[in-house]
Enzyme design. Structure first.
Site, PDB file in Angstrom:
ATOM      1  N   LYS A 111       1.571  10.981  -5.251  1.00 23.27           N
ATOM      2  CA  LYS A 111       1.569  12.234  -4.493  1.00 23.27           C
ATOM      3  C   LYS A 111       2.693  12.344  -3.469  1.00 23.27           C
ATOM      4  O   LYS A 111       2.748  13.326  -2.722  1.00 23.27           O
ATOM      5  CB  LYS A 111       0.212  12.428  -3.817  1.00 23.27           C
ATOM      6  CG  LYS A 111      -0.241  11.317  -2.901  1.00 23.27           C
ATOM      7  CD  LYS A 111      -1.725  11.508  -2.581  1.00 23.27           C
ATOM      8  CE  LYS A 111      -2.287  10.388  -1.742  1.00 23.27           C
ATOM      9  NZ  LYS A 111      -3.765  10.415  -1.694  1.00 23.27           N
TER      10      LYS A 111
ATOM     11  N   HIS B  67       0.859  -1.199   0.000  1.00 21.49           N
ATOM     12  CA  HIS B  67       0.000   0.000   0.000  1.00 21.49           C
ATOM     13  C   HIS B  67       0.889   1.241   0.000  1.00 21.49           C
ATOM     14  O   HIS B  67       1.498   1.588   1.008  1.00 21.49           O
ATOM     15  CB  HIS B  67      -0.892  -0.025   1.244  1.00 21.49           C
ATOM     16  CG  HIS B  67      -1.907   1.076   1.316  1.00 21.49           C
ATOM     17  ND1 HIS B  67      -3.246   0.835   1.508  1.00 21.49           N
ATOM     18  CD2 HIS B  67      -1.793   2.424   1.251  1.00 21.49           C
ATOM     19  CE1 HIS B  67      -3.910   1.982   1.564  1.00 21.49           C
ATOM     20  NE2 HIS B  67      -3.026   2.968   1.406  1.00 21.49           N
TER      21      HIS B  67
ATOM     22  N   HIS C 158       1.488   5.358  -2.226  1.00 20.68           N
ATOM     23  CA  HIS C 158       0.863   6.427  -3.009  1.00 20.68           C
ATOM     24  C   HIS C 158       1.962   7.157  -3.770  1.00 20.68           C
ATOM     25  O   HIS C 158       2.330   8.283  -3.417  1.00 20.68           O
ATOM     26  CB  HIS C 158       0.118   7.408  -2.104  1.00 20.68           C
ATOM     27  CG  HIS C 158      -1.091   6.853  -1.444  1.00 20.68           C
ATOM     28  ND1 HIS C 158      -2.358   6.950  -1.985  1.00 20.68           N
ATOM     29  CD2 HIS C 158      -1.242   6.169  -0.274  1.00 20.68           C
ATOM     30  CE1 HIS C 158      -3.238   6.372  -1.171  1.00 20.68           C
ATOM     31  NE2 HIS C 158      -2.585   5.883  -0.129  1.00 20.68           N
TER      32      HIS C 158
ATOM     33  N   GLU D  34     -10.785   4.914   8.111  1.00 20.02           N
ATOM     34  CA  GLU D  34      -9.520   5.566   8.472  1.00 20.02           C
ATOM     35  C   GLU D  34      -9.804   6.739   9.409  1.00 20.02           C
ATOM     36  O   GLU D  34      -9.730   7.909   9.036  1.00 20.02           O
ATOM     37  CB  GLU D  34      -8.779   6.041   7.221  1.00 20.02           C
ATOM     38  CG  GLU D  34      -7.371   6.526   7.530  1.00 20.02           C
ATOM     39  CD  GLU D  34      -6.619   7.012   6.310  1.00 20.02           C
ATOM     40  OE1 GLU D  34      -5.478   7.476   6.482  1.00 20.02           O
ATOM     41  OE2 GLU D  34      -7.156   6.933   5.185  1.00 20.02           O
TER      42      GLU D  34
ATOM     43  N   ASP E  83       2.322   3.417   2.940  1.00 16.72           N
ATOM     44  CA  ASP E  83       1.300   4.439   2.720  1.00 16.72           C
ATOM     45  C   ASP E  83       1.938   5.712   2.181  1.00 16.72           C
ATOM     46  O   ASP E  83       2.536   5.697   1.119  1.00 16.72           O
ATOM     47  CB  ASP E  83       0.516   4.688   4.005  1.00 16.72           C
ATOM     48  CG  ASP E  83      -0.883   5.259   3.745  1.00 16.72           C
ATOM     49  OD1 ASP E  83      -1.331   5.202   2.591  1.00 16.72           O
ATOM     50  OD2 ASP E  83      -1.519   5.747   4.696  1.00 16.72           O
ATOM     51  N   ASN E  84       1.880   6.813   2.917  1.00 15.01           N
ATOM     52  CA  ASN E  84       2.326   8.105   2.397  1.00 15.01           C
ATOM     53  C   ASN E  84       3.774   8.393   2.761  1.00 15.01           C
ATOM     54  O   ASN E  84       4.243   8.013   3.835  1.00 15.01           O
ATOM     55  CB  ASN E  84       1.433   9.216   2.939  1.00 15.01           C
ATOM     56  CG  ASN E  84      -0.016   9.016   2.560  1.00 15.01           C
ATOM     57  OD1 ASN E  84      -0.764   8.376   3.286  1.00 15.01           O
ATOM     58  ND2 ASN E  84      -0.404   9.536   1.416  1.00 15.01           N
TER      59      ASN E  84
ATOM     60  N   HIS F 289      -9.618   1.783   1.075  1.00 14.09           N
ATOM     61  CA  HIS F 289      -9.290   2.542   2.282  1.00 14.09           C
ATOM     62  C   HIS F 289     -10.533   2.480   3.178  1.00 14.09           C
ATOM     63  O   HIS F 289     -11.598   2.983   2.795  1.00 14.09           O
ATOM     64  CB  HIS F 289      -9.000   4.004   1.938  1.00 14.09           C
ATOM     65  CG  HIS F 289      -7.656   4.261   1.345  1.00 14.09           C
ATOM     66  ND1 HIS F 289      -7.199   3.636   0.215  1.00 14.09           N
ATOM     67  CD2 HIS F 289      -6.662   5.118   1.741  1.00 14.09           C
ATOM     68  CE1 HIS F 289      -5.987   4.083  -0.070  1.00 14.09           C
ATOM     69  NE2 HIS F 289      -5.635   4.977   0.832  1.00 14.09           N
TER      70      HIS F 289
END
Length: 398
Positions: A61, A56, A58, A209, A305-306, A206
């Site tokens: 971005k 997972h 991203h 969350e 994730d991010n 998602h």
């Protein structure tokens, strides 16, 4: 190539080890040829893992925090900021950020990566074409998959939902949505399942969350899997609200998830940053019930994730750092017994051809850690590694 005196965690063994804990491994070409109990009776010199799997991320971005600013614990502020700035991103800037992420992941030992791509309109986002190009360019190094990350409410527009699903199918992706406290959630999820079944798509969502104990997305999804006899695979990321629910309620939801074969992905960095108070020391944390899920037979994945965006302004694509934080946050002890969370479990969730278990004949795509025992895993020295791809050492990484 021969590797001597290494420990292979039990969850990563695809061979009968007997009582042995330390092994000698022979690589021949791009395969593991033999794994045998070590000829020398001595403590392990290191720990051997299959190459890592990112379940997972991203990459569309990441590395934008200087542009958009850090949201400091406000999920919906982060979403709003990304929506505002996305229109101004050039193809060149997108590609540069996506390539940077892949290079970081590659050097840290990642062999497969699934990224969510923001898809907030019926039309395909600019990042999709870039992803497809990079998927081809990186073939043989990192196996790339994508998920369309779409607000669940957009699927209420039947034409928009159908267009998204058709394009995801064309691009060999996975259908996704952001699911959290939606009005009429059962009906909207039902439409999403309709699209997945009509177009032969798996789902990666998602889910819940946030820290609202009344959030019921995960349970609703598990119930729909049963009701629809859905067999195309469902992954649910985040599931933070599960940790705030009454234990009996949470356990009943996990039981349904186990029966449905849902895979859960925990995202320690982003959810620690977003799901917690900023005006005082936060008490509830943003981690889901990893150990309780395991007790139900659901071995969760830990994922990145991010990275350096509004949702999480720090971090990198080193899954071993994510693993270390997850171990401490969720009290995953002994830590060595949870290394399947960044290897075998995500490989199964992504449907990879190789499940990451080490055995004679498996790919020689490996990560050799300097850590020689359980309590060295989390430190900087223990995370030092040699990355081996197709039987060749890339280079040690810090």
């Amino acid at each position: 190539m021969k590797l001597h005196g290494l420990h292979i965690p039990a969850a990563l063994r695809g061979f009968a080890a007997g009582a042995a804990q330390v092994f000698d491994i022979t690589l021949r070409g791009d395969k593991v040829a033999t794994i045998e109990p070590s000829a020398v009776q001595a403590p392990a010199r290191g720990i051997l893992l299959s190459a890592l799997v990112e379940a997972h991320a991203h990459i569309d971005k990441n590395y934008t925090v200087q542009e958009v600013g850090a949201a400091q614990g406000n999920l919906f502020a982060a979403i709003e900021r990304m929506d505002k700035h996305r229109a101004g991103w050039s193809a060149a800037a997108l590609r540069q950020r996506m390539e940077r992420a892949l290079h970081e992941a590659w050097l840290s030992g990642t062999r497969a990566l699934r990224t969510h791509i923001d898809w907030v309109q019926p039309e395909p986002p600019a990042a999709l074409a870039l992803f497809e190009a990079l998927r081809d360019e990186w073939r043989g190094r990192i196996e790339l998959q994508f998920v369309s990350l779409t607000p669940l409410d957009l699927f209420a527009d039947l034409a928009a939902g159908a267009r998204i699903a058709r394009e995801v199918r064309r691009a060999a992706g996975v259908l996704g949505a952001f699911v959290y406290r939606n009005h009429g959630i059962a009906g909207k999820l039902g439409r999403l399942f309709d699209l997945a079944q009509q177009h032969g798509l798996g789902l990666d969502l998602h889910v819940d969350e946030g820290l609202d104990p009344d959030a019921c997305g995960l349970r609703s999804i598990a119930e729909l899997v049963h009701a629809r006899h859905f067999r195309q695979g469902v992954v649910c990321g985040h599931c933070c609200s599960l940790a705030l629910q009454d234990e009996a309620v949470a356990d009943a939801t996990l039981a349904l998830c186990a029966q449905a074969g849902i895979h859960i992905v925990a995202l320690p960095t982003t959810n620690l940053y977003l799901q917690g108070a900023w005006e005082r020391t936060p008490v509830p944390r943003g981690i889901t019930r990893i150990r309780e899920a395991a007790a139900r037979g659901l071995r969760a994945s830990l994922a990145t994730d991010n990275v350096q965006d509004a949702f999480y302004p720090y971090g990198s694509y080193d899954l071993l750092e994510i693993f270390g934080l997850g171990v401490q946050l969720a009290h995953l002890a002994p830590a060595i017994e949870w290394l399947d969370a960044i290897t075998v479990s995500p490989a199964k969730a992504l449907g990879l051809a190789w499940d990451g278990r080490l055995a004679p004949g498996c790919p020689a795509d490996l990560v050799l850690l300097e850590a020689s025992a359980e309590h060295e895993l989390i430190g900087a020295r223990g995370r030092r590694r040699s990355v081996i791809r197709a039987g060749q050492i890339l280079e040690p990484t810090p």
